[in-house]
Design a protein around this motif. Sequence first.
Motif, PDB file in Angstrom:
ATOM      1  N   ARG A 270       0.980  -1.292  -0.041  1.00 16.59           N
ATOM      2  CA  ARG A 270      -0.315  -0.134   0.073  1.00 16.59           C
ATOM      3  C   ARG A 270       0.863   1.416   0.710  1.00 16.59           C
ATOM      4  N   GLU A 271       1.821   1.227   1.012  1.00 13.40           N
ATOM      5  CA  GLU A 271       2.848   1.912   0.504  1.00 13.40           C
ATOM      6  C   GLU A 271       3.328   2.637  -0.460  1.00 13.40           C
ATOM      7  N   ARG A 272       4.480   1.417  -1.010  1.00 12.81           N
ATOM      8  CA  ARG A 272       4.789   2.017  -2.339  1.00 12.81           C
ATOM      9  C   ARG A 272       3.872   2.196  -3.504  1.00 12.81           C
ATOM     10  N   LEU A 273       2.730   1.381  -3.273  1.00 11.09           N
ATOM     11  CA  LEU A 273       1.488   2.030  -4.211  1.00 11.09           C
ATOM     12  C   LEU A 273       1.110   3.483  -4.241  1.00 11.09           C
ATOM     13  N   ALA A 274       1.057   3.737  -3.305  1.00  7.61           N
ATOM     14  CA  ALA A 274       0.493   5.423  -2.682  1.00  7.61           C
ATOM     15  C   ALA A 274       1.648   6.280  -3.497  1.00  7.61           C
ATOM     16  N   ALA A 275       2.640   5.830  -3.079  1.00  8.12           N
ATOM     17  CA  ALA A 275       3.969   6.593  -3.569  1.00  8.12           C
ATOM     18  C   ALA A 275       4.112   6.835  -4.653  1.00  8.12           C
ATOM     19  N   LEU A 280      -5.647   4.844  -3.036  1.00  7.40           N
ATOM     20  CA  LEU A 280      -5.717   3.834  -2.455  1.00  7.40           C
ATOM     21  C   LEU A 280      -6.620   4.180  -1.046  1.00  7.40           C
ATOM     22  N   GLY A 281      -7.220   5.103  -1.185  1.00  5.12           N
ATOM     23  CA  GLY A 281      -8.741   5.407  -0.912  1.00  5.12           C
ATOM     24  C   GLY A 281      -9.930   4.779  -0.514  1.00  5.12           C
ATOM     25  N   ARG A 282      -9.716   3.233  -1.242  1.00  9.98           N
ATOM     26  CA  ARG A 282     -10.625   2.111  -1.047  1.00  9.98           C
ATOM     27  C   ARG A 282      -9.757   1.227  -1.205  1.00  9.98           C
ATOM     28  N   GLY A 283      -8.669   1.295  -0.317  1.00 11.93           N
ATOM     29  CA  GLY A 283      -7.575   0.304  -0.666  1.00 11.93           C
ATOM     30  C   GLY A 283      -7.284  -0.884  -2.064  1.00 11.93           C
ATOM     31  N   LEU A 284      -6.590  -1.744  -1.870  1.00 13.86           N
ATOM     32  CA  LEU A 284      -5.830  -2.550  -2.409  1.00 13.86           C
ATOM     33  C   LEU A 284      -6.929  -3.022  -3.730  1.00 13.86           C
TER      34      LEU A 284
END
Length: 299
Positions: A270-275, A280-284
Motif C-alpha cells: 500500500r505504501e509503495r503504490l501510494a507513493a 488507496l482510498g478504497r484499499g487494494l
Amino acid sequence: MEATVQSPQSATWQVHIDRSMWVGGVRSLMLQALHPIAMRGVWQNSTFQVDPIGRLQRTADFVGVVTWGTADEADELGRRVRGIHRALRVKDPDTGRVHRVDEPELLLWVHCAEVFSYLEVARRSGLRLSDEQADRYLAEQRRSAAYVGLHEEDVPGSVAEMEAYFAGMRPQLKVTPEARGAVRFLLWPKLPHDMRFLRPGKPLYLPFGALCYYSLPRWARQMYGMLPEIPQSIVSAGLRSFRLTMNSLPEPLHDRSFQPTTRRMLAGARERLAAEGYDLGRGLAGLRDPRRWPTASRA
C-alpha cells in the motif's frame, strides 16, 4: 522497478484481490489431494493433519508475496521454498519408491490445481472476466510457477491448455486414505491459535467447507463421493453470496485472517503504490478501478 510483482493493471490483480479466493484456496487443496504422490508428500512432510488452516494461510502468504510483494521479496521467498522442497522426500507405500517433493510433475500438479481453482471459483462467484482476461491470468501465473522451480514454458498458460492438462491427468488420480482424511479436515478444521477469535463462529464453517467441496469439478466429486449431490444452481448461488458478503468486509478486518508477515507485506504494498500515485482510498481492492491509477498508467 514495479511497486508490486503483479500490477493493478494485471488480470492477476482482478482475481487475487477477490475474497472468493478463500473458497478457491480450500477447493484447490481438495483437488490437489487427488494426486496420490502429491498428497502423501503433504501428509508426510507437514502439519496438515492438525493445522490445515495454517497451511492455507501459508499458501495465502506465498500467493500474496508473488502478487503484491516486491520483486526482491518474491525472489527470496522463491529461493526459500525451493530450498525446502529440495530437501524433502515422499515414500509411495504402493511401490516403495521414494520421490523428491520438487519433481516437476508434482510441482506442476500443485500449481495447476491451485491457480485454476482460483480462476474457476472467482468467475463462478460473479467476478466478471472475459475469456481473454482468463487466459491472461493463467499466462501471468506462469511467473508464479517459476518461483517454485518450474519452467514457464512447461506450464499451461490458457484455459484451453489447462483443461487439456487436467484431462490428461485424470487417469493418474485416485482417492487415497490420505486424500479422504484431507477432505474431512477441510470440512471441519482445527483453528490455529492466532485465529481463536473466530471460534464462536466455527459452526458456520461447515457450510463453507461444503461449498468448497461442491465447487469441485463433477468428476472430482464423483471420485470422492463424500457428500450427497445437490443442484449446482444452489452451489453457484452460494458462491455468489459468499463473495458478496466477504467483499463487503473492510480491508483491515479481512486482513486479520492473514499471518502477521502477510499483513506487513500488504502494508508495504500500500505504501509503495501510494507513493507511485495510486489512490488507496478504497484499499487494494479499489485499484481494480482504472480511475484510481496514476494518469500515466491509464494509457
